[in-house]
Write an enzyme that holds these catalytic residues in place. Structure first.
Site, mmCIF file in Angstrom:
data_model
loop_
_atom_site.group_PDB
_atom_site.id
_atom_site.type_symbol
_atom_site.label_atom_id
_atom_site.label_comp_id
_atom_site.label_asym_id
_atom_site.label_seq_id
_atom_site.Cartn_x
_atom_site.Cartn_y
_atom_site.Cartn_z
ATOM 1 N N ASP A 47 50.275 49.586 -13.618
ATOM 2 C CA ASP A 47 50.674 48.359 -14.322
ATOM 3 C C ASP A 47 49.934 47.165 -13.755
ATOM 4 O OD1 ASP A 47 52.253 48.524 -11.869
ATOM 5 O OD2 ASP A 47 53.404 46.822 -12.643
ATOM 6 N N GLU A 62 54.920 48.627 -10.447
ATOM 7 C CA GLU A 62 54.852 48.147 -9.059
ATOM 8 C C GLU A 62 54.873 46.636 -8.995
ATOM 9 O OE1 GLU A 62 52.794 46.788 -5.302
ATOM 10 O OE2 GLU A 62 52.326 46.411 -7.409
#
Length: 417
Positions: A80, A175
């Site tokens: 991400d 994350e």
């Protein structure tokens, strides 16, 4: 080198921005686009036991090619990108043989990446840089790490003469919003220890990070016609401003460094009736971390006391949630895993830069879940914004570090056996 460039670009052009306001995992559906691509790519390069679960956590195995016992090690990155800046329609620019001068990212908008401001650029004179076009982030955090891990595994598959034990690979969603390790199955991963490839400058090796918490503070108010407001109106925005002014002015991200902690106000949205303030709390020291949280609660109580009679109930509502803790406590008892990474860097001509992380990684949470997990450089700079860039040579060196760690772990355990 072109192979790394092509792989990296194929990842960054896929929008994988996460969303802290979502309650799903992954927090955005678009993260599946890269996750599914990675699964197929891992299979294509010859990895085994490639799996992806219903929350987009990816794991894969490179089997051992030695007869003696070697601890299973892992390498982990996240796919991400930060919601702090636009991650859609990324258009990477490749700067070959960087001349040490200003780089025009976007002539139309006069956006310039300059070594006068970003002095680290001068470390990479003569190298190949990948930058943004000035309208988005790049996504080197942490698609550079993914590129490096996939490329290193591909290299080991193609070069079986390099001896190594069993290696596990893990790629995670979310994350950037602090949830990357929340659903990571450490037992299924099955490694003795791992390394996140999520650092910045070449040479970085980190096993200390912030203790971290997030605070959401809601301020209530009373809206009354301004012409008749005396003694009646309560402007929640002004109360929020008063709250911010009670925080230490010299303890913000832009005024601190090294082991110094901070309060960081990152979102503020309001009206007369209600204002919501979001901030993060960071400190390497557990004691100072707790004191910072206590200060937030103290300010809350003080303002509530001030308005108790006029408002009739708490006018400030504070929610504080711990996010992760300093991994040092979990890594020090097995510090040989840091020593292996340090030795690997030295053997391929990199000077290790061992310093505390002014942030956190999946590794900090994973260390507390039983998987000690120091952090290694991925090569990028100026994450989470339009000035982000990565030197290709740094990514190449990160690949070499991964390969060397695998080689050293097998060699050192052969001696022990």
């Amino acid at each position: 080198m072109q192979h790394i460039i092509d792989r990296f670009i194929s990842y960054v052009i896929i929008d994988t921005e996460s969303d802290a306001n979502s309650e799903t995992t992954p927090s955005t559906k678009k993260q599946w686009n890269l996750a599914n691509k990675l699964v197929e790519e891992l299979k294509a390069i010859g990895m085994q036991d490639v799996t992806i679960d219903d929350k987009a956590y990816i794991m894969a195995t490179l089997p051992s090619n030695v007869n003696h016992e070697v601890p299973t090690i892992g390498f982990i990155s996240h796919f991400d990108t930060s919601p702090d800046f636009c991650g859609a329609n990324v258009k990477p620019q490749i700067i070959t043989n960087y001349d040490g001068k200003d780089i025009i990212l976007n002539a139309e908008r006069n956006i310039i990446l300059s070594p006068n401001y970003f002095k680290d650029l001068l470390l990479y004179k003569g190298q190949t840089l990948i930058t943004t076009d000035g309208t988005t982030l790049l996504g080197a955090d942490d698609k550079a790490g993914i590129t490096e891990i996939v490329t290193a595994m591909e290299y080991l598959v193609k070069n079986p003469e390099i001896k190594h034990g069993k290696i596990r690979v893990g790629f995670t969603p979310d994350e950037e919003i602090g949830r990357g390790a929340h659903h990571f199955d450490v037992e299924k991963f099955g490694a003795k220890w791992a390394y996140t490839m999520d650092g910045s400058q070449i040479g970085e090796l980190e096993y200390e990070n912030f203790n971290a918490a997030a605070a959401k503070i809601t301020f209530k108010g009373k809206s009354v016609h301004p012409g008749y407001a005396k003694g009646k109106m309560i402007n929640s925005m002004l109360i929020a401003n008063d709250f911010i002014n009670k925080l230490p002015v010299d303890e913000t991200p832009e005024t601190t460094k090294g082991y110094e902690g901070f309060f960081h106000v990152h979102h503020l949205k309001g009206s007369i009736e209600e204002t919501v303030l979001e901030l993060i709390i960071r400190d390497h020291s557990k004691k100072k971390f707790e004191k910072r949280k206590e200060l937030i609660e103290k300010i809350t109580r003080k303002i509530n006391k001030k308005f108790a009679k006029q408002f009739g109930e708490d006018i400030v509502i504070t929610e504080i949630k711990d996010q992760y803790y300093n991994m040092k406590e979990k890594v020090l008892p097995v510090k040989h895993i840091v020593d292996i990474a340090e030795k690997a860097m030295k053997e391929i001509g990199i000077k290790p830069i061992i310093k505390p992380i002014r942030g956190g990684t999946d590794g900090s949470q994973l260390s507390y879940k039983g998987l000690p997990c120091p952090n290694i450089f991925a090569g990028g700079h100026n994450f989470h914004g339009k000035y982000e860039y990565v030197p290709v040579e740094s990514m190449q060196k990160a690949v070499e570090v991964i390969v060397k760690i695998a080689e050293l772990t097998a060699a050192e355990n052969q001696i022990k056996n």
